[in-house]
Design an enzyme around this catalytic site. Structure first.
Site, PDB file in Angstrom:
ATOM      1  N   GLU A 119     -12.279  10.317   1.965  1.00 27.73           N
ATOM      2  CA  GLU A 119     -11.002  10.601   1.304  1.00 27.73           C
ATOM      3  C   GLU A 119     -11.131  11.380   0.064  1.00 27.73           C
ATOM      4  OE1 GLU A 119      -6.771   8.212   0.174  1.00 27.73           O
ATOM      5  OE2 GLU A 119      -8.838   6.975   0.118  1.00 27.73           O
ATOM      6  N   LYS A 196      -1.253  11.654   4.178  1.00 33.60           N
ATOM      7  CA  LYS A 196      -1.405  10.146   4.207  1.00 33.60           C
ATOM      8  C   LYS A 196      -0.048   9.648   4.267  1.00 33.60           C
ATOM      9  CE  LYS A 196      -3.817   6.628   1.185  1.00 33.60           C
ATOM     10  NZ  LYS A 196      -4.736   6.518   0.014  1.00 33.60           N
ATOM     11  N   CYS A 233      -7.155   6.384   4.998  1.00 29.40           N
ATOM     12  CA  CYS A 233      -7.435   5.262   4.294  1.00 29.40           C
ATOM     13  C   CYS A 233      -6.447   4.186   4.476  1.00 29.40           C
ATOM     14  CB  CYS A 233      -7.382   5.507   2.784  1.00 29.40           C
ATOM     15  SG  CYS A 233      -8.073   4.208   1.903  1.00 29.40           S
TER      16      CYS A 233
END
Length: 384
Positions: A119, A196, A233
């Site tokens: 990330e 994300k 994540c």
């Protein structure tokens, strides 16, 4: 021993357990479906010279009568920052480009078809400092930025699909910021991007100072080497997030992350592996390493005194398969490349065996979730 000095669970087991017990412990911890993969001597030597760990593993599948094996290789890259966080922005980016370029060259020697970086790989993980400068200067266009052009060159040179998670600057919508993974085809063209979906608000990790929840949904990218998705994540903590990538046809779900030992390490070996089992697909969990120090102190939401770093990013990147097996993890303390050979036929074979997609009551879940999000919802609790 400090967390930053403890290299890996696997090394500790190998150091202290007798061979016969070690074999059984590994069977229970890692499953029976993983074998070590022999990698070219030239790649091993290059990794030694460039000072990063190189690990290979193999996930097979049963031979079928009507389908040939669908064998591909993925590469997972974890790395520390090259320069101090106080170095000029472009110097930091260029240093990371050079480091990743060296690692990707070794991935090519190993026959990797798809590689995924961690990330926000082009910068320090500064999103919890709540300072805007200079960190927002690391943001780039997903389609035309310096880093995307760099990845396009690598992709075309090595005939490799590249998943590049960056801080995106979206000039089409007011120069706003997003936490985004760019997918570059092995042809060198940008296939698309995935943002994300879930933003943490826990401890130091309050990233909504910089970007909000993504708006690209659960995109799956058809590549020459299989259908891939990117669950960035914090999305790994949300089972439905994994599910929706799978519902959209993902055969491999990459999970590029940045997470520290004091916050999440007991969860790390479990979540991606559970997702692989539940969704009949391969999952690839990638975490950065090292401790990143910042000049300005910052505070968190958990009562800690002001501090200059988040703690130790513990690496431990691994691949999990739908049959419950998983690879050993990369080091907790070193840069590394994990090369995993996957037979994608295993996905359907395990689906046929366990039938989670067939037995899942998605219609019932959808109906009840639609009710649960209404303002006048009342939980279905039966009282005496």
């Amino acid at each position: 021993m400090a967390a930053s000095q403890f290299e890996s669970l696997e090394k500790t087991l190998e150091k202290y357990l007798p061979m016969d017990e070690l074999k059984e412990v590994k069977r229970i911890l890692f499953g029976e479906g993983t074998k070590m993969l022999d990698l070219p001597q030239c790649a091993q030597e290059a990794a030694r010279q460039r000072d990063f760990q190189l690990l290979g593993c193999q996930f097979g599948a049963a031979r079928e009568q009507l389908r040939p094996p669908r064998t591909i290789r993925v590469g997972l890259v974890q790395n520390a920052m090259v320069l101090p966080t106080s170095a000029p922005v472009m110097d930091q980016i260029d240093a990371l480009h050079r480091r990743i370029g060296d690692i990707v060259e070794v991935a090519a020697m190993c026959g990797v078809n798809i590689v995924c970086f961690q990330e926000a790989w082009t910068m320090p993980f500064a999103f919890c400092t709540r300072e805007k400068a200079p960190w927002t200067e690391f943001a780039e266009s997903a389609e035309e930025g310096h880093t995307t052009r760099f990845c396009q060159e690598l992709a075309e040179k090595y005939n490799m699909v590249i998943v590049s998670p960056i801080l995106e600057r979206d000039e089409s919508h007011g120069a706003t910021l997003w936490n985004t993974a760019v997918v570059v085809s092995n042809s060198g063209r940008v296939v698309g991007k995935s943002r994300k979906n879930h933003i943490p608000r826990v401890g130091d990790f309050n990233e909504s100072t910089y970007y909000m929840e993504g708006d690209t949904g659960h995109r799956v990218f058809q590549t020459q080497f299989g259908r891939i998705a990117v669950n960035i994540c914090y999305g790994r903590h949300h089972p439905l997030n994994w599910l929706m990538y799978s519902v959209n046809g993902a055969e491999i779900i990459f999970n590029p992350s940045a997470t520290i030992g004091g916050l999440s390490e007991p969860m790390w070996p479990v979540e991606a592996r559970n997702a692989a089992i539940a969704n009949h697909c391969f999952t690839c969990a990638i975490n950065r390493i090292g401790t990143e120090h910042f000049e300005s102190e910052f505070t968190s939401g958990d009562g800690k005194k002001a501090h200059h770093d988040f703690g130790h990013f513990y690496g431990s990147s691994y691949v999990a398969a739908p049959d419950g097996s998983r690879s050993p993890g990369l080091s907790r303390t070193r840069d590394g490349l994990l090369v995993a050979e996957l037979d994608l036929n295993l996905n359907r074979q395990i689906s046929d065996k366990w039938g989670f997609k067939m037995t899942g009551r998605y219609d019932m879940y959808a109906k009840e979730l639609a009710e649960a999000v209404k303002e006048n919802f009342r939980p279905n609790i039966v009282k005496e």
